[in-house]
Design a protein around this motif. Structure first.
Motif, PDB file in Angstrom:
ATOM      1  N   LYS A 113       0.840  -1.202   0.000  1.00 46.68           N
ATOM      2  CA  LYS A 113       0.000   0.000   0.000  1.00 46.68           C
ATOM      3  C   LYS A 113       0.876   1.253   0.000  1.00 46.68           C
ATOM      4  CE  LYS A 113      -3.314   0.997   3.235  1.00 46.68           C
ATOM      5  NZ  LYS A 113      -4.168   0.473   4.298  1.00 46.68           N
ATOM      6  N   ARG A 114       1.926   1.206   0.792  1.00 46.00           N
ATOM      7  CA  ARG A 114       2.804   2.374   0.889  1.00 46.00           C
ATOM      8  C   ARG A 114       3.888   2.396  -0.192  1.00 46.00           C
ATOM      9  NH1 ARG A 114       2.282   5.003   5.987  1.00 46.00           N
ATOM     10  NH2 ARG A 114       0.107   4.645   6.478  1.00 46.00           N
ATOM     11  N   LYS A 381       1.241   8.801  18.611  1.00 46.04           N
ATOM     12  CA  LYS A 381       0.488   8.808  17.360  1.00 46.04           C
ATOM     13  C   LYS A 381       0.037   7.398  17.004  1.00 46.04           C
ATOM     14  CE  LYS A 381       0.470  10.300  12.589  1.00 46.04           C
ATOM     15  NZ  LYS A 381       1.235  10.571  11.390  1.00 46.04           N
ATOM     16  N   PHE A 382      -1.245   7.225  16.785  1.00 50.84           N
ATOM     17  CA  PHE A 382      -1.745   5.995  16.163  1.00 50.84           C
ATOM     18  C   PHE A 382      -3.135   6.248  15.598  1.00 50.84           C
ATOM     19  CE2 PHE A 382      -4.118   5.002  19.993  1.00 50.84           C
ATOM     20  CZ  PHE A 382      -3.278   5.408  21.025  1.00 50.84           C
ATOM     21  N   PHE A 383      -3.572   5.349  14.710  1.00 48.15           N
ATOM     22  CA  PHE A 383      -4.813   5.526  13.955  1.00 48.15           C
ATOM     23  C   PHE A 383      -4.805   6.893  13.258  1.00 48.15           C
ATOM     24  CE2 PHE A 383      -6.892   2.862  17.546  1.00 48.15           C
ATOM     25  CZ  PHE A 383      -6.393   1.700  17.006  1.00 48.15           C
ATOM     26  N   GLY A 384      -3.620   7.335  12.836  1.00 44.98           N
ATOM     27  CA  GLY A 384      -3.529   8.549  12.034  1.00 44.98           C
ATOM     28  C   GLY A 384      -3.581   9.859  12.806  1.00 44.98           C
ATOM     29  N   SER A 385      -3.727   9.813  14.142  1.00 47.99           N
ATOM     30  CA  SER A 385      -3.742  11.104  14.848  1.00 47.99           C
ATOM     31  C   SER A 385      -2.989  11.010  16.177  1.00 47.99           C
ATOM     32  CB  SER A 385      -5.184  11.564  15.072  1.00 47.99           C
ATOM     33  OG  SER A 385      -5.922  10.555  15.689  1.00 47.99           O
ATOM     34  N   TYR A 386      -2.746  12.172  16.762  1.00 47.19           N
ATOM     35  CA  TYR A 386      -2.010  12.242  18.022  1.00 47.19           C
ATOM     36  C   TYR A 386      -2.957  12.162  19.220  1.00 47.19           C
ATOM     37  CZ  TYR A 386       2.371  13.310  15.745  1.00 47.19           C
ATOM     38  OH  TYR A 386       3.509  13.219  15.001  1.00 47.19           O
ATOM     39  N   HIS A 387      -2.525  11.427  20.236  1.00 41.63           N
ATOM     40  CA  HIS A 387      -3.326  11.297  21.453  1.00 41.63           C
ATOM     41  C   HIS A 387      -2.489  11.802  22.629  1.00 41.63           C
ATOM     42  CE1 HIS A 387      -6.264   8.538  19.474  1.00 41.63           C
ATOM     43  NE2 HIS A 387      -5.216   8.352  18.683  1.00 41.63           N
TER      44      HIS A 387
END
Ligand SMILES: [Zn+2]
Length: 456
Positions: A113-114, A381-387
């Motif tokens: 994919k990448r 960062k995971f699932f495309g965003s920062y937590h």
């Protein structure tokens, strides 16, 4: 003639592979994957300098991927002989190898994919189906039962106290030479497993050196875990414990059960949210029921973890439902370094509140989210965003390995001390340090080179 060739786990803690040869046969002891940094993992694609047609068998010490994870690849590239292991190593391999194949498929998909793989298209090292197909090649053995691994080489398994089913291998050659491969050796105080058996008389021993350069921190693990859990529970929070699916989960549950039994922490629900950890727990419980030889006495009761209420989430819906639950509660989930798996959505929903806590109970490799948390990251960062990380984060050094003193003691535990020690399965420093410590204790120890062949 008896010869040993070092084909892996030299200067690294992964990729264990040691070839033993007699005049008439050969056996590969351990068949592990390289894990960790990319340049190590690339070695999994190298062609082994082995004639797979003439290799008589494979003998594996235990079910960790760095000791058995290459077996489906070996079979995929032409090996069709038996793979010998203890009964519970085989039971755990049935869980671990298909999962490993699945991870390789996911990685290949992701790379495609990448578009970052140099293979086009990127291929998995092996698939889940490849792993399932080769499982019938495993042959079960009990501890202490001798079997012919190759013409002129008889092997037997000896308890290693590292994870369920883990063993050292004693190889006895027709010409009287004896070689021991330690496998991974557990700490002497594993709560569920008996300690490693003393070293038998031998000419050569290949000894792991994961913690060859350090003592284990002398911590009261139960008390520290108790402090962190009690703190979180008292503010109504959720305790998240990322744990490795095999063995570590059982040890964490055992400590929590001790804490509840003694009244040190209140009775709160404990959720085990990992299908692989649940499957491994079932193997441990069955081993206790059937009286496996490496479990401590009284362990069948311990494995029920009374008075702990262990609730196992089976489905993805069960797992997601946990996000809506209010504390106090404890969630144990995989993966242990938060590199993937269900622990991620728990972190996503719980990291942002200072009421909650994350307790890291195992080695956190550089570059993983677990390492970042341990190092005090303010966000992940995971699932495309920062937590944001507002939950408190604690690290407890639960180790499944013997430390330097325990390794040297084990090397001296045999009837004689005139065997040659080769330090393997450790970073360069750790292997060198164990060799020096063994020398200082009056043994003769050598750090082998990758690919080196020695005559016994
Ligand atoms: Zn291991």
């Amino acid at each position: 003639m008896a010869a040993v060739t070092f084909l892996g786990a030299v200067g690294s803690v992964t990729g264990s592979k040691f070839l033993l040869e007699s005049e008439t046969g050969s056996v590969l002891v351990d068949c592990g994957l390289y894990q960790g940094p990319k340049d190590l993992r690339k070695r999994n694609w190298d062609v082994l300098p082995l004639d797979l047609e003439s290799l008589d068998s494979v003998v594996v010490t235990h079910a960790h991927v760095d000791h058995i994870g290459y077996t489906p690849r070996l079979v995929g590239t032409g090996f069709s002989g038996p793979i010998h292991a203890t009964t519970n190593t085989v039971n755990l391999a049935r869980i671990i190898l298909p999962d490993s194949g699945h991870i390789h498929e996911e990685e290949a998909k992701f790379a495609n994919k990448r578009g970052y793989s140099k293979h086009h298209p990127a291929l998995p090292l092996y698939t889940e189906a490849d792993a399932r197909k080769m499982l019938p090649q495993f042959q079960n053995h009990e501890f202490g039962e001798p079997f012919e691994a190759a013409p002129g080489i008889q092997c037997s398994f000896r308890r290693a106290g590292h994870i369920l089913g883990s063993a050292s291998v004693l190889a006895e050659f027709d010409d009287g030479k004896r070689v021991v491969v330690s496998g991974d050796l557990g700490p002497g105080d594993h709560p569920l497993l008996l300690p490693a058996e003393p070293l038998p008389e031998c000419d050569v021993v290949l000894c792991e050196s994961t913690y060859g350069n350090r003592p284990r921190p002398d911590l009261d693990v139960t008390a520290r875990l108790g402090d962190y859990v009690e703190d979180t529970i008292s503010r109504g929070g959720v305790v998240l414990i990322p744990a490795f699916a095999v063995d570590r989960t059982e040890i964490v549950l055992w400590h929590l059960a001790q804490l509840q039994r003694s009244g040190r922490i209140p009775r709160v629900p404990v959720y085990l949210d990992s299908p692989m950890a649940s499957a491994a727990l079932a193997v441990y419980r069955e081993a206790a029921r059937s009286g496996a030889g490496d479990l401590r006495d009284s362990v069948s009761k311990e494995l029920m973890f009374e008075p702990l209420e262990v609730r196992e989430s089976r489905t993805v819906e069960d797992s997601k439902a946990l996000n809506r639950m209010r504390g106090p509660l404890i969630i144990i989930s995989a993966s242990g370094m938060a590199t993937g798996g269900r622990i991620l959505h728990h972190l996503a929903s719980r990291l942002g509140s200072s009421r909650n806590s994350v307790i890291l109970v195992g080695f956190q490799a550089p570059g993983t989210r677990g390492r970042a948390l341990a190092d005090g990251a303010q966000s992940l960062k995971f699932f495309g965003s920062y937590h944001p990380v507002r939950a408190s984060v604690h690290e407890i050094g639960l180790s499944a390995h013997a430390d330097q003193n325990e390794l040297v003691n084990w090397l001296q535990s045999g009837p004689t001390s005139d065997h040659t020690v080769f330090t393997v399965h450790g970073e360069e420093d750790a292997s060198a340090s164990l060799a020096a410590a063994a020398d200082a204790a009056g043994l003769f120890a050598v750090q082998p080179r990758m690919g080196e062949r020695i005559l016994v």
